[in-house]
Scaffold this active site. Structure first.
Site, PDB file in Angstrom:
ATOM      1  N   ASP A  29      -4.728  -2.967  -5.832  1.00  0.00           N
ATOM      2  CA  ASP A  29      -4.786  -1.814  -5.181  1.00  0.00           C
ATOM      3  C   ASP A  29      -5.763  -1.040  -6.372  1.00  0.00           C
ATOM      4  O   ASP A  29      -6.202  -1.266  -7.329  1.00  0.00           O
ATOM      5  CB  ASP A  29      -3.489  -1.082  -5.032  1.00  0.00           C
ATOM      6  CG  ASP A  29      -3.623   0.184  -4.364  1.00  0.00           C
ATOM      7  OD1 ASP A  29      -4.198   0.560  -3.329  1.00  0.00           O
ATOM      8  OD2 ASP A  29      -3.084   0.855  -4.880  1.00  0.00           O
ATOM      9  N   ASP A  31      -6.360   3.337  -5.634  1.00  0.00           N
ATOM     10  CA  ASP A  31      -5.386   4.644  -5.902  1.00  0.00           C
ATOM     11  C   ASP A  31      -4.104   4.377  -6.288  1.00  0.00           C
ATOM     12  O   ASP A  31      -3.544   3.876  -5.849  1.00  0.00           O
ATOM     13  CB  ASP A  31      -5.782   5.338  -4.370  1.00  0.00           C
ATOM     14  CG  ASP A  31      -7.035   5.777  -4.059  1.00  0.00           C
ATOM     15  OD1 ASP A  31      -7.664   6.731  -4.283  1.00  0.00           O
ATOM     16  OD2 ASP A  31      -7.633   4.707  -3.409  1.00  0.00           O
ATOM     17  N   ASP A 192       1.135  -0.032  -6.404  1.00  0.00           N
ATOM     18  CA  ASP A 192       1.930   1.061  -7.069  1.00  0.00           C
ATOM     19  C   ASP A 192       2.761   1.386  -5.932  1.00  0.00           C
ATOM     20  O   ASP A 192       3.613   2.333  -6.117  1.00  0.00           O
ATOM     21  CB  ASP A 192       1.134   2.131  -7.590  1.00  0.00           C
ATOM     22  CG  ASP A 192       0.192   3.137  -6.427  1.00  0.00           C
ATOM     23  OD1 ASP A 192      -0.698   2.147  -5.933  1.00  0.00           O
ATOM     24  OD2 ASP A 192       0.627   3.954  -5.969  1.00  0.00           O
TER      25      ASP A 192
END
Length: 237
Positions: A29, A31, A192
């Protein structure tokens, strides 16, 4: 969607975390995983709301809104400012305004998380195929990666508007595995948020989670990843 030719490498598993044993592809990922982009996103959201004559949100609020792509971010911001669901016309205008403001300054305040560059460099040198799968609009991915000198580590870049579906749908992950000719069982998703973990599980990837990103205020452990890392550097032995 950007893709470069695959190169044949031998993978030195003795120099990697045991969870990567037998793995050939790692999807990251962006961001909240590689970069902390909320300061620039928050600034663009605040400018958007101001231009629309609405009260501006703070960075703290925006941290709980990111993760599902720019259209959902704008929708959440407008709903917060209006204390009601925005009308479709306002939502469309808000999205257009946001894209202008964010596009004008996508990396002024954004920072790279500690250990990211050295980890990506090491994984790439070890022969693993690295791909980036984010819900951020595709147009912003390459400039951000280039700004932080990360672009050359990735074989494939997939944004939230690159395919018909985005995370938590498994399609982007399965697309990456198929394009790189690597079975899902030999792939890893590193992220995240619960969306990363859900997409990874649905695609048959091993799921690795980071606790420091954006997960709507929820502990990432509640998404039941295969492993939680405190830092990306833990992927290196």
């Amino acid at each position: 969607m950007r893709q470069k030719a695959l190169q044949e490498h031998s993978i030195h598993y003795s120099e990697l975390h045991p969870v990567l044993q037998g793995k050939r592809l790692i999807a990251f990922d962006l961001d909240g995983t590689l970069i902390d982009s909320v300061p620039d996103l928050a600034a663009a959201v605040a400018r958007t709301l101001n231009e629309l004559g609405l009260p501006a949100s703070s960075e703290t609020e925006v941290r709980d809104w990111v993760g599902n792509g720019a259209p959902v971010l704008v929708e959440r911001a407008l709903a917060w400012a209006l204390n009601a669901a925005p009308e479709p016309a306002l939502l469309e205008r808000g999205y257009d305004v946001f894209m202008v403001h964010y596009g004008a300054a996508p990396n002024t305040l954004t920072t790279l998380y500690p250990g990211v560059k050295q980890t990506l460099q090491a994984l790439h040198q070890q022969g693993l195929t690295l791909v980036l799968i984010t819900n951020k609009p595709e147009r912003f991915i390459e400039p951000l990666l280039s700004h932080f000198e990360l672009l050359d580590y990735f074989t494939l870049l997939i944004g939230g508007d690159s395919l018909a579906e985005k995370k938590p749908h498994p399609l982007p992950l399965l697309h990456a595995a198929r394009n790189c000719q690597i079975p899902p069982s030999a792939c890893v998703m590193v992220g995240d948020s619960r969306h990363d973990m859900a997409a990874g599980k649905a695609a048959g990837f091993t799921t690795l989670a980071l606790p420091y990103g954006y997960n709507h205020g929820e502990p990432i452990e509640t998404s039941n990843p295969d492993l939680v890392l405190n830092s990306l550097t833990e992927l290196l032995a």
